[in-house]
Write a protein that holds these residues in place. Structure first.
Motif, PDB file in Angstrom:
ATOM      1  N   HIS A 216       0.609 -25.018  -6.692  1.00  0.00           N
ATOM      2  CA  HIS A 216      -0.860 -25.096  -6.610  1.00  0.00           C
ATOM      3  C   HIS A 216      -1.494 -24.017  -7.481  1.00  0.00           C
ATOM      4  CE1 HIS A 216      -4.669 -23.538  -4.785  1.00  0.00           C
ATOM      5  NE2 HIS A 216      -4.999 -24.785  -4.984  1.00  0.00           N
ATOM      6  N   LEU A 217      -0.948 -22.809  -7.449  1.00  0.00           N
ATOM      7  CA  LEU A 217      -1.487 -21.731  -8.270  1.00  0.00           C
ATOM      8  C   LEU A 217      -1.449 -22.095  -9.750  1.00  0.00           C
ATOM      9  CD1 LEU A 217       0.113 -18.679  -6.423  1.00  0.00           C
ATOM     10  CD2 LEU A 217      -2.345 -19.050  -6.727  1.00  0.00           C
ATOM     11  N   MET A 218      -0.319 -22.611 -10.205  1.00  0.00           N
ATOM     12  CA  MET A 218      -0.186 -22.964 -11.612  1.00  0.00           C
ATOM     13  C   MET A 218      -1.103 -24.124 -11.983  1.00  0.00           C
ATOM     14  SD  MET A 218       1.796 -20.889 -13.185  1.00  0.00           S
ATOM     15  CE  MET A 218       2.802 -19.490 -12.652  1.00  0.00           C
ATOM     16  N   ALA A 286      -2.880  -2.964 -14.023  1.00  0.00           N
ATOM     17  CA  ALA A 286      -2.444  -4.310 -14.392  1.00  0.00           C
ATOM     18  C   ALA A 286      -1.743  -5.004 -13.232  1.00  0.00           C
ATOM     19  CB  ALA A 286      -1.523  -4.245 -15.608  1.00  0.00           C
ATOM     20  N   VAL A 287      -0.869  -4.287 -12.553  1.00  0.00           N
ATOM     21  CA  VAL A 287      -0.158  -4.866 -11.410  1.00  0.00           C
ATOM     22  C   VAL A 287      -1.144  -5.251 -10.315  1.00  0.00           C
ATOM     23  CG1 VAL A 287       1.449  -4.357  -9.536  1.00  0.00           C
ATOM     24  CG2 VAL A 287       2.032  -3.733 -11.879  1.00  0.00           C
ATOM     25  N   HIS A 288      -2.076  -4.357 -10.017  1.00  0.00           N
ATOM     26  CA  HIS A 288      -3.064  -4.626  -8.965  1.00  0.00           C
ATOM     27  C   HIS A 288      -3.865  -5.884  -9.282  1.00  0.00           C
ATOM     28  CE1 HIS A 288      -6.014  -3.674  -5.823  1.00  0.00           C
ATOM     29  NE2 HIS A 288      -6.942  -3.980  -6.698  1.00  0.00           N
ATOM     30  N   ARG A 289      -4.269  -6.044 -10.540  1.00  0.00           N
ATOM     31  CA  ARG A 289      -5.108  -7.188 -10.904  1.00  0.00           C
ATOM     32  C   ARG A 289      -4.325  -8.497 -10.913  1.00  0.00           C
ATOM     33  NH1 ARG A 289      -9.278  -4.388 -15.343  1.00  0.00           N
ATOM     34  NH2 ARG A 289      -9.886  -2.713 -13.906  1.00  0.00           N
ATOM     35  N   MET A 290      -3.068  -8.462 -11.315  1.00  0.00           N
ATOM     36  CA  MET A 290      -2.266  -9.686 -11.266  1.00  0.00           C
ATOM     37  C   MET A 290      -1.948 -10.066  -9.822  1.00  0.00           C
ATOM     38  SD  MET A 290      -2.195 -10.628 -14.338  1.00  0.00           S
ATOM     39  CE  MET A 290      -1.076 -12.029 -14.195  1.00  0.00           C
ATOM     40  N   ARG A 291      -1.758  -9.094  -8.972  1.00  0.00           N
ATOM     41  CA  ARG A 291      -1.550  -9.395  -7.553  1.00  0.00           C
ATOM     42  C   ARG A 291      -2.791 -10.056  -6.969  1.00  0.00           C
ATOM     43  NH1 ARG A 291       2.758  -7.563  -5.135  1.00  0.00           N
ATOM     44  NH2 ARG A 291       1.734  -7.967  -3.138  1.00  0.00           N
ATOM     45  N   ALA A 292      -3.972  -9.559  -7.354  1.00  0.00           N
ATOM     46  CA  ALA A 292      -5.211 -10.161  -6.857  1.00  0.00           C
ATOM     47  C   ALA A 292      -5.369 -11.582  -7.376  1.00  0.00           C
ATOM     48  CB  ALA A 292      -6.408  -9.304  -7.276  1.00  0.00           C
ATOM     49  N   LEU A 293      -5.017 -11.809  -8.630  1.00  0.00           N
ATOM     50  CA  LEU A 293      -5.136 -13.145  -9.209  1.00  0.00           C
ATOM     51  C   LEU A 293      -4.303 -14.154  -8.430  1.00  0.00           C
ATOM     52  CD1 LEU A 293      -6.042 -15.091 -11.466  1.00  0.00           C
ATOM     53  CD2 LEU A 293      -4.062 -14.308 -12.792  1.00  0.00           C
ATOM     54  N   PHE A 294      -3.082 -13.770  -8.064  1.00  0.00           N
ATOM     55  CA  PHE A 294      -2.179 -14.681  -7.356  1.00  0.00           C
ATOM     56  C   PHE A 294      -2.273 -14.545  -5.832  1.00  0.00           C
ATOM     57  CE2 PHE A 294      -0.542 -15.056 -11.568  1.00  0.00           C
ATOM     58  CZ  PHE A 294       0.072 -16.295 -11.620  1.00  0.00           C
ATOM     59  N   ASP A 295      -3.189 -13.715  -5.346  1.00  0.00           N
ATOM     60  CA  ASP A 295      -3.416 -13.554  -3.900  1.00  0.00           C
ATOM     61  C   ASP A 295      -2.116 -13.200  -3.170  1.00  0.00           C
ATOM     62  OD1 ASP A 295      -4.937 -13.516  -1.563  1.00  0.00           O
ATOM     63  OD2 ASP A 295      -4.656 -15.657  -1.160  1.00  0.00           O
ATOM     64  N   LEU A 296      -1.400 -12.223  -3.704  1.00  0.00           N
ATOM     65  CA  LEU A 296      -0.065 -11.923  -3.186  1.00  0.00           C
ATOM     66  C   LEU A 296      -0.060 -11.033  -1.945  1.00  0.00           C
ATOM     67  CD1 LEU A 296       1.957 -11.448  -6.497  1.00  0.00           C
ATOM     68  CD2 LEU A 296       1.638 -13.508  -5.106  1.00  0.00           C
ATOM     69  N   GLY A 327      -7.565 -15.064  -6.929  1.00  0.00           N
ATOM     70  CA  GLY A 327      -8.640 -14.161  -7.294  1.00  0.00           C
ATOM     71  C   GLY A 327      -8.857 -14.188  -8.787  1.00  0.00           C
ATOM     72  N   HIS A 328      -9.068 -13.006  -9.394  1.00  0.00           N
ATOM     73  CA  HIS A 328      -9.228 -12.948 -10.838  1.00  0.00           C
ATOM     74  C   HIS A 328      -8.937 -11.534 -11.315  1.00  0.00           C
ATOM     75  CE1 HIS A 328     -10.783 -13.970 -14.849  1.00  0.00           C
ATOM     76  NE2 HIS A 328     -10.596 -15.223 -14.454  1.00  0.00           N
ATOM     77  N   VAL A 329      -8.664 -11.396 -12.614  1.00  0.00           N
ATOM     78  CA  VAL A 329      -8.339 -10.086 -13.186  1.00  0.00           C
ATOM     79  C   VAL A 329      -9.563  -9.373 -13.740  1.00  0.00           C
ATOM     80  CG1 VAL A 329      -5.999 -10.797 -13.767  1.00  0.00           C
ATOM     81  CG2 VAL A 329      -7.820 -11.080 -15.464  1.00  0.00           C
ATOM     82  N   ASP A 330     -10.665 -10.109 -13.946  1.00  0.00           N
ATOM     83  CA  ASP A 330     -11.857  -9.525 -14.553  1.00  0.00           C
ATOM     84  C   ASP A 330     -13.084 -10.199 -13.951  1.00  0.00           C
ATOM     85  OD1 ASP A 330     -14.005  -8.755 -16.136  1.00  0.00           O
ATOM     86  OD2 ASP A 330     -12.878  -8.799 -18.003  1.00  0.00           O
ATOM     87  N   PRO A 331     -13.801  -9.537 -13.038  1.00  0.00           N
ATOM     88  CA  PRO A 331     -14.941 -10.183 -12.381  1.00  0.00           C
ATOM     89  C   PRO A 331     -16.067 -10.545 -13.337  1.00  0.00           C
ATOM     90  CG  PRO A 331     -14.851  -7.840 -11.837  1.00  0.00           C
ATOM     91  CD  PRO A 331     -13.564  -8.179 -12.521  1.00  0.00           C
ATOM     92  N   ARG A 441     -17.881 -14.599  -4.878  1.00  0.00           N
ATOM     93  CA  ARG A 441     -17.393 -13.866  -3.703  1.00  0.00           C
ATOM     94  C   ARG A 441     -15.943 -14.251  -3.403  1.00  0.00           C
ATOM     95  NH1 ARG A 441     -21.472 -12.362   1.079  1.00  0.00           N
ATOM     96  NH2 ARG A 441     -19.442 -11.807   1.928  1.00  0.00           N
ATOM     97  N   MET A 442     -15.649 -15.522  -3.515  1.00  0.00           N
ATOM     98  CA  MET A 442     -14.315 -16.010  -3.189  1.00  0.00           C
ATOM     99  C   MET A 442     -13.277 -15.496  -4.176  1.00  0.00           C
ATOM    100  SD  MET A 442     -13.088 -19.939  -2.482  1.00  0.00           S
ATOM    101  CE  MET A 442     -13.411 -20.546  -4.136  1.00  0.00           C
ATOM    102  N   ARG A 443     -13.586 -15.530  -5.477  1.00  0.00           N
ATOM    103  CA  ARG A 443     -12.578 -15.206  -6.475  1.00  0.00           C
ATOM    104  C   ARG A 443     -12.722 -13.801  -7.062  1.00  0.00           C
ATOM    105  NH1 ARG A 443     -11.066 -19.086 -10.976  1.00  0.00           N
ATOM    106  NH2 ARG A 443      -9.266 -17.679 -10.847  1.00  0.00           N
ATOM    107  N   ALA A 444     -13.916 -13.427  -7.511  1.00  0.00           N
ATOM    108  CA  ALA A 444     -14.092 -12.116  -8.135  1.00  0.00           C
ATOM    109  C   ALA A 444     -14.003 -10.990  -7.118  1.00  0.00           C
ATOM    110  CB  ALA A 444     -15.432 -12.051  -8.864  1.00  0.00           C
TER     111      ALA A 444
END
Length: 500
Positions: A216-218, A286-296, A327-331, A441-444
């Motif tokens: 689903h993520l991909m 970078a790690v923090h933002r990729m984790r947020a993108l994939f909601d890990l 989420g996203h890497v850049d709001p 609000r949901m993603r950024a």
């Protein structure tokens, strides 16, 4: 809230769902572990529990070398908490303390440094400096064990102010010298990747609590991938790789994350990630933002318990366990893309975003596959030529107004922002309505409890399930799905794409 007896039962059963939620310190050995540590369960009288690794370290405990408690997913608590502590933890995770100090953290939160220190220490057992120090220690271990960088360079890349501070911290946290920690990894069969400083990729594992629906993520990211900025490529055994460019505090980067492929190993517990960083000081961010993108850092079991018991969503949750809310890497980028997508299809918005990226984005220093540019900064798009904006004049004005507000700081969307305040600021802008604010609000802002009653996909999803799809009825029905309404939205979207 859970009590110590519940925590001990989790340790006794090696329950991985609690990894990152709390840490177990064993007074008889002087080490702290994650709840799922495979070692012999310590006696209850010897166990003390801490909410963060930093608190355990501050109490004098060393990290277990067997379960590596510093590499667990973050607590899902920081996903949904909107108070001072939750906001502070999100900012610390993004590296704000390393870049701006405690004064900068406090300024972003709108409190005094003393108030921030007092509240974090009271609730988490550690202040902002200790929490950031624990992050630096984990970054240092990662660099020591996966690169050939000289130890001195690792110290500064991990965010330490001096080599002495670096040496003291590594010894205290891991009971090893930096050289010993590197040698231990090599002795265990680990291999160092090419040095990122000369163009190689830093490979790492992004831990998560299972299950996780990477398909689903991909699918979600591929449908919205902006040409030149993002791409999803297919690999062997059903593995797909999401790749994108990143604008980080110290320079450019390219990040890529692999799906689990097929067959999925339910017990794997991590996604493979590779980072090409222009400046290694950006590793933590970078790690923090990729984790947020994939909601890990989500807790899929808590979500499933709530939504799975619902008569409407229950069958969907059963068919798609572990579905995440990306989420996203850049709001700022996401805000621009949300306005571009108003009243047009996802494909049309993607095409328009790609054109703007080509025209106003910052070129990568070196092309990487299909990736060529960083998404344009808000300030550049605030002055965009009308000829480049294939949209009605009213939406052009909305886009320029939003970008100007972001560039000037009149609207903030950083990880520590107050979500309610950000929503009010956005709604005050011309052309920004409830759907756009809810989507941001949901993603950024990573809010797990957002519902989009007017969204076309949500309405169609409810209708296909035999439920009223009008916004008012949908909003009322969604009250039962709180505090996980963002996940409900994704379940409805996914049901349409899968034809369920």
């Amino acid at each position: 809230m859970i009590d110590d007896e519940t925590r001990y039962r989790a340790v006794d059963s090696r329950d991985a769902r609690f990894d990152g939620v709390f840490f177990t310190a064993v007074t008889s050995t002087g080490i702290y572990c994650r709840p799922s540590c495979p070692a012999v369960t310590p006696k209850r009288v010897n166990c003390t529990f801490y909410p963060t690794a930093a608190a355990a370290q501050g109490a004098g405990f060393r990290a277990c070398r067997r379960c590596r408690p510093d590499s667990v997913p973050g607590s899902p608590e920081w996903n949904h908490r909107a108070d001072l502590v939750g906001r502070a933890m999100r900012l610390i995770g993004d590296g704000v303390v390393d870049r701006e100090g405690v004064a900068g953290l406090a300024d972003r939160l709108g409190y005094s440094a003393r108030q921030v220190q007092r509240q974090l220490t009271a609730e988490l057992g550690a202040g902002p400096i200790a929490l950031a120090r624990a992050q630096r220690a984990q970054a240092a271990r990662l660099l020591l064990q996966t690169t050939r960088l000289p130890v001195t360079e690792v110290a500064f890349a991990a965010g330490f102010a001096s080599v002495r501070q670096f040496n003291d911290t590594v010894r205290e946290v891991y009971d090893r010298t930096p050289s010993g920690l590197r040698a231990e990894a090599r002795g265990a069969g680990a291999t160092a990747d090419a040095d990122p400083a000369v163009g190689g990729a830093l490979s790492l594992r992004l831990a998560y609590r299972g299950p996780i629906d990477t398909e689903h993520l991909m699918d979600f990211l591929a449908l919205r991938a902006v040409p030149g900025v993002e791409e999803v490529i297919a690999g062997p055994r059903g593995v797909r790789t999401y790749r994108r460019t990143l604008r980080l505090p110290h320079g450019q980067a390219v990040a890529e994350v692999d799906s689990l492929g097929s067959p999925v190993r339910a017990d794997r517990g991590w996604l493979d990630c590779r980072l090409r960083l222009a400046d290694l000081r950006d590793l933590t961010t970078a790690v923090h933002r990729m984790r947020a993108l994939f909601d890990l850092d989500a807790d899929p079991q808590a979500v499933a318990e709530q939504l799975g018991a619902d008569p409407v969503l229950g069958p969907l949750v059963a068919r798609r366990p572990g579905l995440r809310s990306p989420g996203h890497v850049d709001p700022h980028e996401l805000a621009v893309r949300a306005v571009l997508g108003q009243q047009i299809t996802v494909a049309a918005a993607r095409t328009l975003a790609g054109r703007l990226a080509t025209r106003y984005g910052t070129p990568l220093r070196e092309r990487s596959g299909g990736l060529t540019v960083l998404f344009p900064e808000a300030g550049a798009l605030a002055e965009a030529d009308s000829a480049d904006l294939a949209m009605p004049a009213s939406r052009q004005d909305a886009l320029r107004g939003l970008c100007a507000a972001l560039a000037e700081g009149a609207v903030r969307l950083d990880p520590g922002v107050d979500r309610e305040q950000a929503a009010e600021q956005l709604l005050a802008l011309r052309g920004i309505g409830p759907w756009t604010v809810g989507y941001l609000r949901m993603r950024a802002l990573g809010d797990p409890d957002v519902f989009l009653p007017g969204d076309v996909g949500v309405r169609h999803g409810l209708t296909r399930l035999g439920r009223p799809g009008d916004p008012k009825a949908a909003a009322v029905a969604a009250l039962a799905w709180s505090p996980w309404r963002s996940y409900a939205v994704h379940q409805l979207w996914a049901s349409l794409s899968a034809g369920e």
